[in-house]
Structures are given as structure tokens and as C-alpha cells.
Design an enzyme around this catalytic site. Structure first.
Site, PDB file in Angstrom:
ATOM      1  N   THR A   1      55.749  52.918  48.694  1.00 35.64           N
ATOM      2  CA  THR A   1      55.142  53.179  50.005  1.00 35.64           C
ATOM      3  C   THR A   1      54.854  54.654  50.216  1.00 35.64           C
ATOM      4  O   THR A   1      53.752  55.030  50.638  1.00 35.64           O
ATOM      5  CB  THR A   1      56.067  52.671  51.135  1.00 35.64           C
ATOM      6  OG1 THR A   1      56.307  51.271  50.950  1.00 35.64           O
ATOM      7  CG2 THR A   1      55.421  52.894  52.496  1.00 35.64           C
TER       8      THR A   1
ATOM      9  N   TYR B   1      73.314  48.193  33.193  1.00 35.93           N
ATOM     10  CA  TYR B   1      72.409  47.066  33.366  1.00 35.93           C
ATOM     11  C   TYR B   1      72.193  46.394  32.009  1.00 35.93           C
ATOM     12  O   TYR B   1      72.159  47.058  30.976  1.00 35.93           O
ATOM     13  CB  TYR B   1      71.073  47.583  33.897  1.00 35.93           C
ATOM     14  CG  TYR B   1      70.530  46.864  35.106  1.00 35.93           C
ATOM     15  CD1 TYR B   1      71.318  46.613  36.216  1.00 35.93           C
ATOM     16  CD2 TYR B   1      69.185  46.486  35.164  1.00 35.93           C
ATOM     17  CE1 TYR B   1      70.798  45.991  37.338  1.00 35.93           C
ATOM     18  CE2 TYR B   1      68.650  45.866  36.276  1.00 35.93           C
ATOM     19  CZ  TYR B   1      69.465  45.611  37.367  1.00 35.93           C
ATOM     20  OH  TYR B   1      68.955  44.993  38.477  1.00 35.93           O
TER      21      TYR B   1
ATOM     22  N   GLY C   1      64.897  51.051  38.070  1.00 33.62           N
ATOM     23  CA  GLY C   1      63.899  51.993  38.573  1.00 33.62           C
ATOM     24  C   GLY C   1      64.383  53.427  38.490  1.00 33.62           C
ATOM     25  O   GLY C   1      65.578  53.708  38.667  1.00 33.62           O
ATOM     26  N   ALA C   2      63.447  54.333  38.224  1.00 37.23           N
ATOM     27  CA  ALA C   2      63.809  55.748  38.095  1.00 37.23           C
ATOM     28  C   ALA C   2      64.469  56.271  39.359  1.00 37.23           C
ATOM     29  O   ALA C   2      65.401  57.084  39.295  1.00 37.23           O
ATOM     30  CB  ALA C   2      62.560  56.567  37.774  1.00 37.23           C
ATOM     31  N   ASP C   3      64.016  55.809  40.522  1.00 33.98           N
ATOM     32  CA  ASP C   3      64.600  56.288  41.779  1.00 33.98           C
ATOM     33  C   ASP C   3      66.058  55.869  41.911  1.00 33.98           C
ATOM     34  O   ASP C   3      66.879  56.600  42.460  1.00 33.98           O
ATOM     35  CB  ASP C   3      63.785  55.781  42.975  1.00 33.98           C
ATOM     36  CG  ASP C   3      63.629  54.263  43.004  1.00 33.98           C
ATOM     37  OD1 ASP C   3      63.812  53.610  41.952  1.00 33.98           O
ATOM     38  OD2 ASP C   3      63.299  53.732  44.079  1.00 33.98           O
TER      39      ASP C   3
ATOM     40  N   ASP D   1      69.519  52.207  49.824  1.00 31.26           N
ATOM     41  CA  ASP D   1      68.243  52.915  49.948  1.00 31.26           C
ATOM     42  C   ASP D   1      67.269  52.054  50.736  1.00 31.26           C
ATOM     43  O   ASP D   1      66.858  50.975  50.294  1.00 31.26           O
ATOM     44  CB  ASP D   1      67.681  53.219  48.556  1.00 31.26           C
ATOM     45  CG  ASP D   1      66.456  54.135  48.603  1.00 31.26           C
ATOM     46  OD1 ASP D   1      65.944  54.400  49.717  1.00 31.26           O
ATOM     47  OD2 ASP D   1      66.006  54.580  47.537  1.00 31.26           O
TER      48      ASP D   1
ATOM     49  N   THR E   1      59.481  39.112  73.841  1.00 29.24           N
ATOM     50  CA  THR E   1      59.183  38.888  72.425  1.00 29.24           C
ATOM     51  C   THR E   1      59.355  40.135  71.572  1.00 29.24           C
ATOM     52  O   THR E   1      59.985  40.097  70.504  1.00 29.24           O
ATOM     53  CB  THR E   1      57.754  38.343  72.255  1.00 29.24           C
ATOM     54  OG1 THR E   1      57.635  37.107  72.972  1.00 29.24           O
ATOM     55  CG2 THR E   1      57.438  38.096  70.783  1.00 29.24           C
TER      56      THR E   1
END
Length: 267
Positions: free
Chosen positions: A14, A104, A111-113, A133, A188
Site C-alpha cells: 500500500t 520458516y 517477506g523482506a519487511d 504490523d 451505521t
């Protein structure tokens, strides 16, 4: 200011977060929207404009390190660093000497992050920790006292969950993410905001509790990061601290470990 700097780039699904570190402190940071199909020149000009708006010369960049989870954006960011800053960027991956052992089953899937966050969180916690995160996905990462990345949990992110609710329910409006004063919504919009905010509070506390139960550790620190970490952490029982720039710190630590940019500073 003329000191040589490290440019750290965290390219997420994002947003892309940029930080400029002069060897002592972060002198500037930015957050921009990620566009996977953006060209090298579009990326480069955007970054140069950010520098110009703060009166920073691009010549100050003497090294760059990148974590990227958007494969189409790798080439554009690599070439932008070459063409507009004159540096060869180092990209973080499962084989990067980060100081974290990847537990893992397939390290290439991490993921790199998440690797970068694990590095920074373990250093800050000084031992076993869980990273939450709040990004496009809400991820939970488990790191042992001995700096082993065990794995974690991937859940839908807050933003995409709210957008899916709007898209799939004909009578529900698109609403902003904000914390209502009470759980029981009386209209709502308030009801939707309550469901998202307090729903994720419950998700975080529930998952973190289960993760810690599975860890062989007596003292586990829970560190939150990401754009909505501050909002959700206000009501959680399990989050110990919020570090908005955890990923940038992890990139800096890895760059230091790899001596990235140090040669230039010592010359």
C-alpha cells in the site's frame, strides 16, 4: 548539513516509507503511496521532489538499502537509486546476513519487511518478542530469545477488511477508520467503526495470547508498528510498545551489519 546519508526504502503493498539517516539520527522520513507499475523515472522524480521539498540534496545519499514485497517495484526502485542517486541499492532477502535465523520451512516465503521488523524488534526487546504490523495485511511475527524467526500469522488488514465490507454489503457506506467512544454503535457508521477497531483489538489480543502460549519463553515483549498501530494499541491488553518506524530501524541495523555505506563515511 553535508554529512553522507543512508537512504532506507520500505516498499509495501500500500505505502512506501523512505528514511534518510546520517549515521546518528533519522534526519527525514516520508510516506507515499506504492504503485506497482510505476516506471523508474516516475519513482526517481517522486523521490527527488520529496528531497527538494525539504531542501535536501540527493548528493547526500551515499548508500541505499531496500525491503520490497512488491516484485514489479524492485526493478524501478533499483534503477531509480542508480540513476537519480548514483548508488547501488542492497535489497533485503532471506539470505541477507541480518543476524536473524529464519526458522520458516521455506525461508524464501518470508517477506523482506518481516525479516527487517524481526531484526529491529529483537534488538529493541533484547530478547523474545512478537511483532504486530498493521499494514495491508495484519501480520504477527515470532522471534525467540536466541534471534530465531519462528514464523507467525497473516490476517486481512484493517483497510482491506473495511473496503470489502463496503464492496460486498449494498447498504453499508464507505467509512473512515476512527475509534468510536463506545462499542455499542447507535448508527451505521459508528457500528462499522466499532466492528473494525474493537474487532481488531480482540483479534490482536487473542492471537498474541495464543502465540505466547506456544513460545518457550517467560518474558515476551509485544511491539506494534504500521500506520494504524497507534490507534489499535490504545485498547489492547497485549501490546507493550508502538514503534512507527520499526522497519526503517531494521533496515539501518542490517545496513550497519553489512557495512553498507560505511566505506564512504570512513573515506
Amino acid at each position: 548539513m553535508t554529512a553522507d546519508c543512508l537512504l532506507a526504502l520500505d516498499v509495501g503493498n500500500t505505502n512506501t516509507v523512505l528514511g534518510l539517516h546520517d549515521g546518528e539520527r533519522w534526519i527525514e522520513h516520508w510516506r507515499v503511496e506504492t504503485h506497482a507499475k510505476t516506471t523508474t523515472d516516475e519513482v526517481g522524480v517522486l523521490y527527488l521532489n520529496l528531497f527538494q521539498a525539504r531542501g535536501i540534496s540527493p548528493e547526500r545519499v551515499k548508500a541505499a538499502i531496500v525491503s520490497c514485497v512488491v516484485p514489479p517495484a524492485v526493478h524501478a526502485n533499483r534503477r531509480a537509486c542508480q540513476r537519480y542517486f548514483g548508488v547501488e541499492a542492497s535489497f533485503v532477502g532471506p539470505n541477507t546476513p541480518s543476524g536473524i535465523e529464519i526458522g520458516y520451512l521455506n525461508p524464501a516465503e518470508v517477506g523482506a519487511d518481516r525479516i527487517v521488523n524481526a531484526v529491529a524488534a529483537h534488538a529493541l526487546a533484547g530478547g523474545a518478542c512478537v511483532v504486530v504490523d498493521f499494514g495491508t495485511a495484519t501480520t504477527f511475527d515470532v522471534i525467540t530469545e536466541n534471534a530465531v524467526y519462528l514464523g507467525g500469522v497473516i490476517a486481512p488488514g484493517i483497510g482491506i477488511s473495511l473496503e470489502a465490507l463496503y464492496q460486498r454489503a449494498a447498504k453499508l457506506p464507505r467509512v473512515s477508520i476512527s475509534r468510536p467512544d463506545k462499542v455499542i454503535g447507535t448508527h451505521t457508521v459508528e457500528s462499522m467503526q466499532s466492528g473494525i477497531v474493537y474487532g481488531y483489538v480482540g483479534l490482536v489480543d487473542g492471537i498474541v495470547e495464543r502465540l505466547i502460549d506456544e513460545m518457550d519463553a517467560t518474558d515476551v515483549q509485544v511491539i506494534a508498528t504500521g500506520g494504524l498501530a497507534g490507534l489499535i494499541s490504545k485498547d489492547t491488553a497485549r501490546i507493550d510498545r508502538v514503534e512507527p518506524f520499526l522497519t526503517l530501524e531494521g533496515l539501518r541495523m542490517i545496513a550497519e551489519r553489512m557495512n553498507i555505506g560505511r566505506e564512504t563515511q570512513e573515506a
